[in-house]
Design an enzyme around this catalytic site. Structure first.
Site, PDB file in Angstrom:
ATOM      1  N   ARG A  62       0.830  -1.218   0.000  1.00 48.84           N
ATOM      2  CA  ARG A  62       0.000   0.000   0.000  1.00 48.84           C
ATOM      3  C   ARG A  62       0.859   1.261   0.000  1.00 48.84           C
ATOM      4  O   ARG A  62       0.508   2.270  -0.625  1.00 48.84           O
ATOM      5  CB  ARG A  62      -0.932  -0.027   1.219  1.00 48.84           C
ATOM      6  CG  ARG A  62      -1.901   1.137   1.263  1.00 48.84           C
ATOM      7  CD  ARG A  62      -3.036   0.846   2.227  1.00 48.84           C
ATOM      8  NE  ARG A  62      -4.032   1.905   2.248  1.00 48.84           N
ATOM      9  CZ  ARG A  62      -4.237   2.696   3.297  1.00 48.84           C
ATOM     10  NH1 ARG A  62      -3.525   2.556   4.402  1.00 48.84           N
ATOM     11  NH2 ARG A  62      -5.178   3.619   3.245  1.00 48.84           N
ATOM     12  N   HIS A  66       0.418   4.446  -2.491  1.00 48.99           N
ATOM     13  CA  HIS A  66       0.207   5.816  -2.027  1.00 48.99           C
ATOM     14  C   HIS A  66       1.374   6.725  -2.391  1.00 48.99           C
ATOM     15  O   HIS A  66       1.216   7.948  -2.414  1.00 48.99           O
ATOM     16  CB  HIS A  66      -0.053   5.838  -0.520  1.00 48.99           C
ATOM     17  CG  HIS A  66      -1.430   5.384  -0.152  1.00 48.99           C
ATOM     18  ND1 HIS A  66      -2.067   5.744   1.005  1.00 48.99           N
ATOM     19  CD2 HIS A  66      -2.320   4.591  -0.825  1.00 48.99           C
ATOM     20  CE1 HIS A  66      -3.278   5.203   1.047  1.00 48.99           C
ATOM     21  NE2 HIS A  66      -3.455   4.482  -0.053  1.00 48.99           N
ATOM     22  N   ASN A  94      -3.651   8.821   4.650  1.00 50.49           N
ATOM     23  CA  ASN A  94      -2.454   8.188   5.235  1.00 50.49           C
ATOM     24  C   ASN A  94      -2.411   8.210   6.758  1.00 50.49           C
ATOM     25  O   ASN A  94      -1.839   7.304   7.376  1.00 50.49           O
ATOM     26  CB  ASN A  94      -1.188   8.885   4.714  1.00 50.49           C
ATOM     27  CG  ASN A  94      -0.978   8.654   3.227  1.00 50.49           C
ATOM     28  OD1 ASN A  94      -1.461   7.656   2.671  1.00 50.49           O
ATOM     29  ND2 ASN A  94      -0.278   9.569   2.569  1.00 50.49           N
ATOM     30  N   HIS A 194      -6.258  -5.883  -2.459  1.00 47.35           N
ATOM     31  CA  HIS A 194      -7.039  -6.099  -1.239  1.00 47.35           C
ATOM     32  C   HIS A 194      -7.245  -7.581  -0.955  1.00 47.35           C
ATOM     33  O   HIS A 194      -7.983  -7.925  -0.039  1.00 47.35           O
ATOM     34  CB  HIS A 194      -8.361  -5.329  -1.300  1.00 47.35           C
ATOM     35  CG  HIS A 194      -8.191  -3.833  -1.214  1.00 47.35           C
ATOM     36  ND1 HIS A 194      -9.219  -2.941  -1.308  1.00 47.35           N
ATOM     37  CD2 HIS A 194      -7.070  -3.068  -1.041  1.00 47.35           C
ATOM     38  CE1 HIS A 194      -8.761  -1.697  -1.201  1.00 47.35           C
ATOM     39  NE2 HIS A 194      -7.451  -1.751  -1.048  1.00 47.35           N
TER      40      HIS A 194
END
Ligand code: HEM
Ligand SMILES: *[C@@H]1O[C@H](CO)[C@@H](O)[C@H](O)[C@H]1NC(C)=O
Ligand SMILES: *[C@@H]1O[C@H](CO)[C@@H](O)[C@H](O)[C@H]1NC(C)=O
Length: 326
Positions: A62, A66, A94, A194
């Site tokens: 992740r 990001h 975040n 996911h």
């Protein structure tokens, strides 16, 4: 009319060429001569970290996402706030959520020791750590194009606006990915990340209590214990994003078919009854785990090559949390 259309085409062409040129300067063999120990060192520390805590593999994946969605894969997410700019760590998507900074620091120190100089960028470390995390949890491996340079700045505003929120509907998710040059198929594939990791209650409470029509009743019943209805209560309690959060598999898509997507944004990918534009892709990857592995790896390479800094742009940070000098 004609000339403005021509100008628009010319501009679009120039943008495509520019994007292609910088990502084309990346090369999976970039460190072969500069520091052959770099990639094995990253892999070793990722494997240790994932063995100690499997969720760390999800968190490192992740972190890469990001990083890349905010002005490209340039290590900007790693920068602490300074008097000159407010960084991305405390941006809405975040804060209290993104993890793995300590592992990146450990990798950076070990890589610099193994290379005997500061030659591997923090942005490359994040990209390779994501790849090695996926592999450590049973997913596909792939060659990561390398040679990214690190940004000298970060943008909280861009992090707030560029990272998609779990409250988005399918249209909003598609637009967010299109803004990065990623397709609807990339959206469906990369959401398959996911298959790993967890979400905090605060990100699925509304789905749990306000979307009962599209949420499987037995999943709702079991989530109730983790995530109370009362606003603010148990916000940080965790639920897995799919039934096997430490194993890279196609169970995420199978869950969507059964109305068991944890996030609103997850279930948006499968409306059911052939109603949704992405329903067919979800059905396909649920039924074809090998195609998911192969196509996911290709989408990861596309995400990993978003707008890199290359050549003499940016710098190779000594400490991933700070620019080298002001
Ligand atoms: C499509 C739009 C996406 C949305 C709206 C979204 C949203 C979220 C949210 C809300 C969480 C839970 C965070 C928390 O509660 O602290 C999460 C976790 C996660 N996301 Fe996404 N995500 C998206 C796409 C992606 C992509 C493209 C990747 C990687 C390729 C990714 C990888 C992950 C991983 C691995 C976790 C678990 C992290 C952990 O357990 O530490 N997500 N995502
Ligand atoms: C980013 O979002 C957070 C939380 O909503 C907000 O407090 C902050 O002011 C935003 N930052 C910018 C620069 O827009
Ligand atoms: C659900 O929807 C209601 C009415 O729209 C709203 O007041 C509430 O804050 C929402 N969220 C939850 C968790 O109930």
């Amino acid at each position: 009319m004609v000339s403005s259309a021509m100008a628009a085409v010319a501009v679009a062409f120039a943008v495509v060429v520019a994007a292609t040129t910088s990502s084309a300067q990346l090369d999976p063999h970039f460190y072969d001569g500069l520091c052959p120990a770099a990639l094995p060192t990253i892999k070793r520390i990722v494997e240790e970290a994932v063995a100690a805590e499997p969720r760390m593999g999800a968190s490192l994946l992740r972190l890469h996402f990001h990083d890349c969605f905010v002005n490209g894969c340039d290590g900007s997410i790693l920068l602490d706030d300074t008097p000159f700019f407010t960084g991305e760590k405390n941006a809405a998507p975040n804060m209290n959520s993104v993890r793995g900074f300590d592992v990146i620091d450990r990798i950076k120190d070990a890589v610099n020791a193994a290379c005997r100089r500061n030659v591997v960028s923090c942005a490359d470390i994040v990209a390779v750590a994501a790849r090695d995390s996926i592999a450590a949890l049973g997913g596909p491996s792939y060659h990561v194009p390398l040679g990214r340079r690190d940004s000298r700045t970060a943008s909280q505003a861009a992090a707030n606006s560029s990272i998609p929120a779990p409250t988005l509907n399918l249209d909003g998710l598609v637009s967010s990915f299109a803004a990065q040059g990623l397709s609807v198929q990339d959206l469906v594939l990369l959401s398959g990340a996911h298959t790993l990791g967890f979400s905090r209650c605060t990100n699925f409470r509304d789905r749990l209590y306000n979307e009962t029509a599209t949420l499987d009743a037995s999943l709702a019943a079991s989530l109730g214990g983790t995530c109370p209805r009362t606003a603010g209560a148990g916000d940080d309690n965790l639920a897995p994003l799919d039934p096997t959060p430490a194993r890279f598999d196609a169970a995420y898509y199978a869950s969507l078919l059964r109305a068991r997507g944890l996030l609103h944004s997850d279930q948006q990918l499968f409306a059911g009854g052939g109603l949704g534009a992405t329903d067919g892709l979800v059905r396909f990857y649920a039924a074809n785990p090998d195609a998911f592995r192969r196509d996911f790896a290709e989408s990861m390479v596309r995400m990993a090559t978003l707008s890199p800094l290359v050549g003499s742009q940016g710098e190779v940070r000594v400490n991933c949390r700070k620019v080298n000098y002001y």
